[in-house]
Design a protein around this motif. Sequence first.
Motif, PDB file in Angstrom:
ATOM      1  N   SER A  61     140.313 -38.171  25.294  1.00  0.00           N
ATOM      2  CA  SER A  61     139.110 -39.603  25.252  1.00  0.00           C
ATOM      3  C   SER A  61     137.685 -39.141  24.556  1.00  0.00           C
ATOM      4  N   ARG A  64     137.858 -39.868  21.431  1.00  0.00           N
ATOM      5  CA  ARG A  64     137.907 -41.353  20.170  1.00  0.00           C
ATOM      6  C   ARG A  64     136.718 -42.123  20.474  1.00  0.00           C
ATOM      7  N   ASP A 120     145.990 -42.021  18.188  1.00  0.00           N
ATOM      8  CA  ASP A 120     143.681 -41.861  17.414  1.00  0.00           C
ATOM      9  C   ASP A 120     143.043 -43.300  17.448  1.00  0.00           C
ATOM     10  N   ILE A 124     140.331 -45.784  18.590  1.00  0.00           N
ATOM     11  CA  ILE A 124     139.306 -46.232  18.223  1.00  0.00           C
ATOM     12  C   ILE A 124     138.201 -47.783  17.617  1.00  0.00           C
ATOM     13  N   GLU A 196     144.172 -46.734  25.851  1.00  0.00           N
ATOM     14  CA  GLU A 196     144.704 -45.593  25.767  1.00  0.00           C
ATOM     15  C   GLU A 196     146.566 -45.728  25.889  1.00  0.00           C
ATOM     16  N   ALA A 200     148.004 -45.125  22.776  1.00  0.00           N
ATOM     17  CA  ALA A 200     148.059 -43.222  22.415  1.00  0.00           C
ATOM     18  C   ALA A 200     149.277 -42.864  23.476  1.00  0.00           C
TER      19      ALA A 200
END
Length: 253
Positions: A61, A64, A120, A124, A196, A200
């Motif tokens: 985390s 990112r 990722d 991002i 996420e 992710a």
Amino acid sequence: MKRLISLKYVIVSILILIAIWQFAFTISDYSEALFPSPLMALQALVEMIADGTLIASIGASMYRFVIGYGLSVVIAVFLGLILGSLPRVFNYVNPTLQLLRPISPTAWMPFVVLLFGIGDLPAIVIIFIAAFFPVLLSTVSAVSKIDDIYFRVSDNFGIKQPALMWKVILPAAFPQIANAIHLALGSAWIFLVAGEMVGAQSGLGYQIIDARNNIRADILLATILVIGLIGLLLDFLIGLAEKRILKAWGGES
């Protein structure tokens, strides 16, 4: 700029929160599997630390977040300084910014996942979007409000671009920019977790979804607590950095 939060107040506030949580657990009729106590969440936290999952999730985390938030702030401040110094150009750009700004970063998530897949990059991008518009527009506003006396004095001393931008405009506008950077931090951290959860296979947001799927409410609540504590720490660190920059530039100490 807001004052840094005292450690004493942080500890007392967290203890009050835990006490309310324990009271709610005591009077609740829910199963412990659905609504665990603070002690059960603490045990789950120790379990995650012992098996390494928590450290791995925090690492993913933070990787990112640092990239997404860092790029967003740097690019937004850079463009904001330029657009703020060119009001006629900004008048043409502003309608597009106002069109895109109200769109929630999560609304872009399906499109971002389709473009970049799982990993990722989607998180991002979402972090970047979450922080970009507040910092950009606040920077433009800060530059437009700089007193003309700064420019007259600079002209008398023969200070021209690009030195004018970095030695005069940025320091004069920084207090308002700093507030925007501070606010954007919280927004970016919130949307990191949201990103996420969808785009992710690792990180704190993914860990929440995984805990839900495995009916591990203790891990879920422990992860939520960790997210809050990291957010609090990030807020403190960026506040400290802003305070030192302002002091170095002759602002508030």
